[in-house]
Motif scaffolding. Structure first.
Motif, PDB file in Angstrom:
ATOM      1  N   ASP A  43       0.833  -1.278   0.063  1.00  0.00           N
ATOM      2  CA  ASP A  43      -0.127  -0.223   0.195  1.00  0.00           C
ATOM      3  C   ASP A  43       0.700   1.406   0.015  1.00  0.00           C
ATOM      4  O   ASP A  43       0.326   2.327  -0.122  1.00  0.00           O
ATOM      5  N   HIS A  44       2.207   1.110   0.348  1.00  0.00           N
ATOM      6  CA  HIS A  44       3.127   2.388   0.305  1.00  0.00           C
ATOM      7  C   HIS A  44       3.846   2.559  -0.980  1.00  0.00           C
ATOM      8  O   HIS A  44       4.833   3.094  -0.977  1.00  0.00           O
ATOM      9  N   ASN A  46       5.726   0.251  -2.278  1.00  0.00           N
ATOM     10  CA  ASN A  46       6.847  -0.413  -2.291  1.00  0.00           C
ATOM     11  C   ASN A  46       6.854  -1.835  -2.907  1.00  0.00           C
ATOM     12  O   ASN A  46       5.996  -2.480  -3.040  1.00  0.00           O
ATOM     13  N   PRO A  62      11.268   1.044  -2.500  1.00  0.00           N
ATOM     14  CA  PRO A  62      10.294   2.009  -2.820  1.00  0.00           C
ATOM     15  C   PRO A  62       9.982   2.001  -4.457  1.00  0.00           C
ATOM     16  O   PRO A  62      11.369   2.038  -5.171  1.00  0.00           O
TER      17      PRO A  62
END
Length: 117
Positions: A43-44, A46, A62
């Motif tokens: 969700d970030h 990555n 990332p």
């Protein structure tokens, strides 16, 4: 076969990440690597490579740090600023090339003048 010349060309061609992570060819990862490397995107934003140990600095990357994703006959290369992760298409093996910083001309001159070097 991936030679040093090919590796040098990857670094030269992909010096900077794309303007947007959407410009990366992420489909290659899921098309060829999902079975052996358990690739995921969290969700970030990555990239998670579950075939690498969690203690590895390359386990979670990332997307903004990825310069390119390049497909070869038997491998997929994930090009970063100073390293390239090569993931096999046919098994869970991988290897990483880490680019060593080059000495500037001044570093070379001063290292020759230093009697302790």
């Amino acid at each position: 076969m991936i030679t040093q010349k090919v590796i040098d060309q990857l670094y030269k061609t992909y010096r900077k990440p794309p303007a947007c992570a959407d410009d990366l060819d992420i489909g290659i990862l899921f098309e060829h690597l999902i079975l052996f490397h358990d690739i995921a995107i969290d969700d970030h934003a990555n990239l998670i490579i579950n075939s690498l140990p969690e203690s590895s600095p390359f386990h979670t990357i990332p997307l903004s740090h990825i310069h390119a994703i390049v497909e070869f006959e038997n491998k997929v290369a994930i090009v970063l600023h100073a390293s390239i992760i090569f993931l096999n298409k046919t098994d869970n093996r991988s290897h990483v090339h880490v680019r060593m910083p080059r000495q500037s001309i001044f570093d070379k001159i001063f290292s020759r003048m230093d009697p302790d070097a």
